[in-house]
Enzyme design. Structure first.
Site, short mmCIF file in Angstrom:
data_model
loop_
_atom_site.label_atom_id
_atom_site.label_comp_id
_atom_site.label_asym_id
_atom_site.label_seq_id
_atom_site.Cartn_x
_atom_site.Cartn_y
_atom_site.Cartn_z
N GLY A 1 0.84 -1.21 0.00
CA GLY A 1 0.00 0.00 0.00
C GLY A 1 0.87 1.24 0.00
O GLY A 1 0.54 2.27 0.59
N ALA B 1 1.57 3.57 -2.00
CA ALA B 1 1.12 4.87 -2.53
C ALA B 1 0.05 5.50 -1.66
O ALA B 1 -0.45 6.58 -1.98
CB ALA B 1 0.59 4.69 -3.96
N GLY B 2 -0.29 4.85 -0.56
CA GLY B 2 -1.36 5.37 0.30
C GLY B 2 -0.85 6.44 1.25
O GLY B 2 0.32 6.83 1.21
N ILE C 1 -0.41 6.38 4.59
CA ILE C 1 0.63 5.97 5.55
C ILE C 1 1.93 5.74 4.80
O ILE C 1 3.00 6.16 5.25
CB ILE C 1 0.20 4.71 6.33
N GLN D 1 -0.70 -12.76 1.09
CA GLN D 1 0.56 -12.07 1.43
C GLN D 1 1.39 -12.91 2.39
O GLN D 1 2.62 -12.99 2.26
CB GLN D 1 0.27 -10.68 2.01
N VAL E 1 -0.09 -3.40 9.85
CA VAL E 1 -0.68 -2.11 10.19
C VAL E 1 -2.13 -2.05 9.71
O VAL E 1 -3.01 -1.49 10.37
CB VAL E 1 0.15 -0.96 9.57
N GLY E 2 -2.41 -2.65 8.54
CA GLY E 2 -3.75 -2.61 7.94
C GLY E 2 -4.79 -3.20 8.89
O GLY E 2 -4.57 -4.25 9.50
N ASP F 1 -1.40 3.34 19.84
CA ASP F 1 -2.22 3.46 21.05
C ASP F 1 -1.34 3.79 22.25
O ASP F 1 -1.71 4.61 23.10
CB ASP F 1 -2.99 2.16 21.28
N HIS G 1 -6.25 -3.74 18.85
CA HIS G 1 -6.19 -2.35 18.37
C HIS G 1 -7.61 -1.99 17.91
O HIS G 1 -7.94 -2.02 16.73
CB HIS G 1 -5.20 -2.21 17.22
P1 NAD Z 1 -4.96 4.54 2.05
O1 NAD Z 1 -6.26 4.20 1.45
O2 NAD Z 1 -4.46 5.94 2.00
O3 NAD Z 1 -3.81 3.64 1.39
C1 NAD Z 1 -3.95 2.28 1.28
C2 NAD Z 1 -3.16 1.87 0.05
O4 NAD Z 1 -3.21 0.44 0.00
C3 NAD Z 1 -3.78 2.38 -1.26
O5 NAD Z 1 -2.78 3.04 -2.02
C4 NAD Z 1 -4.30 1.13 -1.96
O6 NAD Z 1 -4.16 1.19 -3.36
C5 NAD Z 1 -3.37 0.07 -1.36
N1 NAD Z 1 -3.93 -1.27 -1.37
C6 NAD Z 1 -5.21 -1.67 -1.23
N2 NAD Z 1 -5.31 -3.01 -1.32
C7 NAD Z 1 -4.05 -3.47 -1.50
C8 NAD Z 1 -3.50 -4.75 -1.66
N3 NAD Z 1 -4.26 -5.85 -1.68
N4 NAD Z 1 -2.16 -4.86 -1.82
C9 NAD Z 1 -1.36 -3.76 -1.84
N5 NAD Z 1 -1.85 -2.51 -1.69
C10 NAD Z 1 -3.16 -2.37 -1.53
O7 NAD Z 1 -4.98 4.00 3.58
P2 NAD Z 1 -4.02 4.39 4.77
O8 NAD Z 1 -4.53 5.61 5.44
O9 NAD Z 1 -2.61 4.37 4.31
O10 NAD Z 1 -4.31 3.18 5.76
C11 NAD Z 1 -3.91 1.87 5.44
C12 NAD Z 1 -4.41 0.90 6.51
O11 NAD Z 1 -3.78 1.15 7.76
C13 NAD Z 1 -5.92 0.96 6.78
O12 NAD Z 1 -6.42 -0.35 6.95
C14 NAD Z 1 -5.98 1.71 8.09
O13 NAD Z 1 -7.17 1.45 8.80
C15 NAD Z 1 -4.77 1.15 8.79
N6 NAD Z 1 -4.26 1.90 9.94
C16 NAD Z 1 -3.82 1.19 11.00
C17 NAD Z 1 -3.30 1.85 12.11
C18 NAD Z 1 -2.83 1.08 13.32
O14 NAD Z 1 -2.52 1.70 14.34
N7 NAD Z 1 -2.73 -0.24 13.29
C19 NAD Z 1 -3.23 3.23 12.13
C20 NAD Z 1 -3.69 3.94 11.00
C21 NAD Z 1 -4.21 3.26 9.90
C1 LMR Z 2 -6.06 4.58 14.10
O1 LMR Z 2 -6.04 4.10 15.23
O2 LMR Z 2 -5.92 5.81 13.90
C2 LMR Z 2 -6.21 3.69 12.90
O3 LMR Z 2 -6.37 2.35 13.31
C3 LMR Z 2 -7.25 4.13 11.95
C4 LMR Z 2 -8.65 3.90 12.49
O4 LMR Z 2 -9.48 3.37 11.75
O5 LMR Z 2 -8.92 4.25 13.64
#
Ligand code: NAD
Ligand code: LMR
Length: 330
Positions: free
Chosen positions: A13, A15-16, A18, A114, A131-132, A161, A189
């Site tokens: 991910g 290009a997203g 994070i 994966q 992270v996802g 957290d 989480h």
């Molecule tokens: P985003 O939508 O900005 O970016 C996600 C990227 O993943 C996109 O570019 C998309 O094209 C890509 N993607 C989607 N499916 C994919 C796959 N199968 N393989 C490879 N790439 C793929 O999202 P974001 O803001 O970067 O957040 C990403 C994830 O992290 C979300 O699930 C979000 O909830 C999670 N997150 C977790 C925490 C944590 O503390 N654990 C904190 C923040 C966000």
């Molecule tokens: C966070 O804790 O900020 C991330 O897990 C994104 C969310 O969905 O809360």
């Protein structure tokens, strides 16, 4: 002395949001230090590839001396080929009004393939940070799909957290955030997570004694930390990104460099039954790491009735998530 070989790091991910906050910090040396070169292996799905090209142009334009190579791909085998750290970020973030668990059906299917690709292609020392969201159970899915990779190499992120909880306590106590140590996040989480103040310290003293306000600690403090992700989505219209990337750096660095002295870090790791948590759940625990890749769950912490009940609730939620994804577990 010969230069150290580069470490291959995969970011999915990439290009997203994070990814954009994370890649430049890895490339600058914030993850492995100023003398460790890296190869960035960046995975995206097809619709993200054009944006990823732009991100790579920007990394190039930084002229980072530590970046040996950048590989961009939509192919799992290529993404994880020879990788020592896989940061599994790519997935869909939640929108306002959703809980992270609502993403299981959307995102769960990403993590089995994966996991298999990591088992088939990664370096023998590979470690994985998920992270996802929902990250604990996505990590369980990936780990279960890769039994060849030892179970202690899989981590899900509760460090954000921990950082949130530390800042809330520091602001309440009127001290610098570095004064707050030994902050454990137990469980999921999610909104059931338990930030454990009873075992936390402020300048070496029990945090609950320094703050001396049980109403706040069991009320506003708890809900602020549990619901911080939702509050950021509400305010930004997008989920946390820079703070999430920062927590990913902190999580990996804690394992790579080790935790300091008596302190610990919070990570969701495989349960071996510690504190009565069912074996196999990917559960948030306090961890001490030795800097050589080894880590242990901190033993011997005590929980009062309030904490025991909160940990029971978050354990039950993780057990229910595991049941919900049974079809994705081999
Ligand atoms: P985003 O939508 O900005 O970016 C996600 C990227 O993943 C996109 O570019 C998309 O094209 C890509 N993607 C989607 N499916 C994919 C796959 N199968 N393989 C490879 N790439 C793929 O999202 P974001 O803001 O970067 O957040 C990403 C994830 O992290 C979300 O699930 C979000 O909830 C999670 N997150 C977790 C925490 C944590 O503390 N654990 C904190 C923040 C966000
Ligand atoms: C966070 O804790 O900020 C991330 O897990 C994104 C969310 O969905 O809360």
């Amino acid at each position: 002395m010969a230069a150290k070989p580069p470490i291959h790091v995969t970011v999915t991910g990439a290009a997203g949001q994070i990814g954009y906050a994370l890649l430049f910090r890895i490339a600058s040396g914030a993850l492995f230090g100023p003398d460790q070169r890296v190869v960035l292996r960046l995975l995206e799905i097809e619709p993200g590839m054009q944006a990823l090209e732009g991100v790579v142009m920007e990394i190039d334009d930084c002229a980072f001396p530590l970046v040996s190579d950048i590989v961009t791909t939509t192919d799992l085998d290529t993404a994880f080929d020879g990788t020592s750290w896989a940061l599994l970020v790519g997935s869909i973030p939640r929108k306002a009004g959703m809980e992270r668990g609502d993403l299981l059906t959307v995102n769960g299917g990403i993590f089995g393939p994966q996991g298999q690709a990591i088992a088939n292609n990664a370096a023998s020392d590979v470690r994985v940070l998920v992270v996802g969201n929902p990250c604990n159970t996505n990590c369980l899915i990936a780990r279960s799909s890769a039994p060849e990779v030892p179970a202690d190499r899989w981590f899900a992120m509760t460090r954000l957290d921990e950082n949130r909880a530390k800042t809330q306590l520091a602001q309440k106590a009127g001290v610098p955030v570095a004064s707050v140590t030994n902050l454990a996040i137990w469980g999921n989480h999610s909104a059931t997570q338990f930030p454990d103040v009873a075992n936390a310290r402020i300048d070496g003293k029990p945090a609950a004694e320094v703050i001396d306000d049980d109403g706040w600690l069991q009320g506003d403090f708890l809900t602020t930390v549990q619901k911080r992700g939702a509050a950021i989505i509400e305010a930004r219209g997008l989920s946390s990104a820079a703070s999430a990337a920062n927590a990913a750096i902190g999580s990996v660095a804690a394992i790579h460099n080790g935790t300091a002295g008596d302190d610990w870090t919070s990570l969701a790791v495989v349960s071996n039954g510690e504190y009565g948590v069912p074996q196999g759940l990917q559960f948030g625990f306090p961890i001490r790491a030795n800097g050589a890749g080894g880590w242990t769950v901190v033993e011997g912490l005590t929980h009062d009735e309030f904490a025991t009940e909160r940990i029971r609730v978050t354990t039950e939620e993780l057990a229910a998530e595991r049941d919900d994804v049974a079809a994705l577990l081999p």
